[in-house]
Design a protein around this motif. Structure first.
Motif, short mmCIF file in Angstrom:
data_model
loop_
_atom_site.label_atom_id
_atom_site.label_comp_id
_atom_site.label_asym_id
_atom_site.label_seq_id
_atom_site.Cartn_x
_atom_site.Cartn_y
_atom_site.Cartn_z
N TYR A 1 3.54 -0.65 6.35
CA TYR A 1 4.93 -1.39 6.69
C TYR A 1 5.97 -0.50 6.34
CZ TYR A 1 8.58 -4.91 7.64
OH TYR A 1 9.75 -5.45 7.95
N SER B 1 1.91 -0.93 1.72
CA SER B 1 0.45 -0.69 2.27
C SER B 1 -0.51 -1.53 1.86
CB SER B 1 0.15 1.01 2.14
OG SER B 1 -1.34 1.24 2.53
N ILE C 1 -0.65 -7.73 4.14
CA ILE C 1 0.65 -7.33 4.54
C ILE C 1 1.63 -8.17 5.60
CG2 ILE C 1 2.13 -5.34 5.45
CD1 ILE C 1 0.70 -5.14 2.63
#
Length: 542
Positions: free
Chosen positions: A214, A222, A228
């Motif tokens: 991201y 990560s 995430i």
């Protein structure tokens, strides 16, 4: 396989870095999804893998990058092209020749590959992407999905260890996108190829990813996709519903969410509205009757009929190559039909110049670069107004730019912006005249979820002010949230035409996630589901 060690990159003339202190590890054989807002640095991250950043773009770099033991910063694209293949957002922009097998062979010829080796590698790339039967076809006659597969095959011809793709499904219908992703998953699983995909439509890719990166404000987060996505502000519908109802483990796909959904009480089916009930009281703004258009004696539109009223948002959907863009171009006079009639607000377009038609109609093409040629975004708006002999107060122009998330970029050079930002700049340039009818061809290309939400809000405001909007898109989640009516283009005609809950639910290929999760319910969005009297959180856990 891939390592970033405190990597920082700043574009020439920029005051802030595009990527700042990035530390990231990607193992061999990973399938990585890169997500984040428009302009966050996703494309920059991908371009740093083969040295285009900084060798092509210039700028300042610090830190280290390693790709399969190579240093892109030191060695540059000439060396890294044999290690890492990159497919850009627009496949046509990287095509050089005009035939499928010639395009795949081009990189091998540049690399000086022996003829026998070249033939073997071209055959291998054709077979891997299912292109063997179209090897001699002209690129200009391929669909969007076929072009994307040719671009991937061209990148694979040099047998790289890493394949990076920037928004590979942004211009594809759901079925074509599924075909491309299926090919990528096969390459990843059967050949061990490391795949890195930047994508805004996370619902299409999340189920295949082994790692999610991201990117936000130049920094990265990560980890495992489920981990995430639980932290991201805006996520795909299934994930959003799972978070709202505290489903554990958090589902990433419709299939994973079905055990939670089976206890839901669905509403009783209702009869679809009649055409008269659907029509608004607004005056007729667009009427297309028996329209027939052909290219090189190949029929594209075959007796198409479509009408729209003021204050209505109609989504025009269909497969790549169905003729959606052809219809928009015919409406504004860029294409002359062989037969049929088009009228805008009761006035025929026959014999009228494009400039005259565009005093009533605003047209946003798929490629925003076609509309951007001034030195700043502000000047783009002023040029449009001057061409139409109009004057709009500076406050109104600033409000429009703010609504599109471009308020801080009014003095920016448009072609230095990201694809999503250029798309919004082009939209501002055509919308500033406050037209009665807007034709938007794939306006969400390159836009993140938040930017799409802002666009939807702006389009609704235009509708509420009496404008009509004809929206061509492959983004079914946007259609579910925004459209008053959905028209499906198949076989050169409007094959289905009705309320989104009816059309999208009945058409499996274009059904949004909520329609697939709750078939027959008429629910299209997370808000539709949450508005109902659903079981408590404890009862909805699997």
């Amino acid at each position: 396989m891939i390592s970033f060690d405190h990597f920082t990159y700043t574009y020439p003339g920029a005051s802030l870095p595009a990527l700042s202190g990035v530390c990231l590890e990607i193992p061999q054989g990973a399938f990585v999804l890169v997500a984040g807002p428009s302009g966050a640095g996703k494309s920059t991250l991908l371009r740093s893998l083969n040295g285009l950043v900084p060798h092509f773009s210039g700028g300042q770099v610090s830190g280290r990058v390693s790709v399969a033991g190579h240093d892109p910063i030191a060695q540059g694209p000439a060396v890294l092209s044999c290690v890492m293949g990159l497919v850009f957002q627009d496949p046509e922009a990287q095509f050089v020749v005009n035939r499928v097998e010639d395009e795949i062979a081009f990189a091998l010829e540049n690399a000086g590959a022996p003829l026998d080796a070249m033939r073997q590698q071209v055959e291998r790339a054709l077979a891997l992407l299912g292109l063997s039967d179209m090897r001699r076809r002209s690129l200009e006659h391929l669909s969007g999905g076929e072009m994307q597969r040719v671009a991937i095959a061209s990148a694979l011809a040099l047998q790289p260890q890493v394949l990076a793709l920037d928004e590979p499904t942004s211009q594809l219908d759901p079925q074509s996108a599924a075909e491309v992703l299926t090919a990528l998953v096969r390459l990843n699983r059967e050949l061990g190829l490391t795949i890195v995909i930047s994508e805004h439509r996370l619902e299409r890719v999340a189920e295949y990813a082994t790692q999610l990166v991201y990117v936000q404000q130049g920094q990265v987060l990560s980890g495992a996709p489920r981990q995430i996505l639980a932290q991201m502000a805006i996520v795909p519908p299934v994930v959003a519903l799972g978070r709202a109802l505290d489903w554990r483990p958090l589902p990433l796909t419709v299939q994973e969410a079905r055990p939670f959904a089976q206890n839901f009480r669905l509403p009783a089916p209702h009869s679809p509205e009649s055409q008269k009930e659907r029509e608004k009281a607004g005056d007729l703004i667009l009427q297309v009757q028996d329209l027939r258009v052909a290219y090189n004696n190949q029929a594209v539109l075959c007796g198409l009929d479509l009408s729209m009223r003021k204050g209505e948002i109609v989504a025009l959907v269909g497969r790549n190559g169905a003729g959606k863009t052809t219809l928009l171009r015919a409406i504004v006079g860029l294409l002359k039909p062989q037969h049929g009639h088009i009228s805008i607000a009761g006035r025929s377009t026959a014999g009228r110049a494009v400039a005259d038609i565009c005093r009533q109609v605003a047209f946003l093409p798929q490629n925003p670069n076609a509309l951007l040629f001034a030195d700043t975004i502000e000047q783009e708006l002023l040029i449009t107004l001057r061409n139409h002999h109009l004057s709009i107060a500076s406050q109104a122009r600033a409000k429009l730019l703010n609504q599109l998330g471009l308020g801080d970029l009014a003095q920016a050079y448009p072609r230095d912006l990201s694809v999503g930002q250029r798309q919004r700049a082009a939209l501002a340039a055509i919308a500033v005249t406050q037209p009665a009818l807007l034709l938007l061809d794939e306006p969400t290309r390159g836009l993140d979820y938040e930017a799409k939400g802002s666009l939807a809000q702006l389009v609704r405001s235009w509708r509420d002010e009496g404008a009509a909007v004809l929206l061509v898109t492959h983004d079914v989640e946007l259609v579910a949230r925004l459209a008053d009516r959905v028209a499906v283009l198949e076989g050169g005609k409007i094959a289905r035409n009705g309320p989104p809950a009816q059309v999208l639910s009945d058409w499996a290929a274009f059904a949004p996630q909520m329609a697939r999760l709750f078939p027959g319910s008429g629910w299209l969005t997370v808000e539709d589901v949450l508005r109902q009297h659903l079981p408590g959180k404890k009862e909805t856990k699997a």
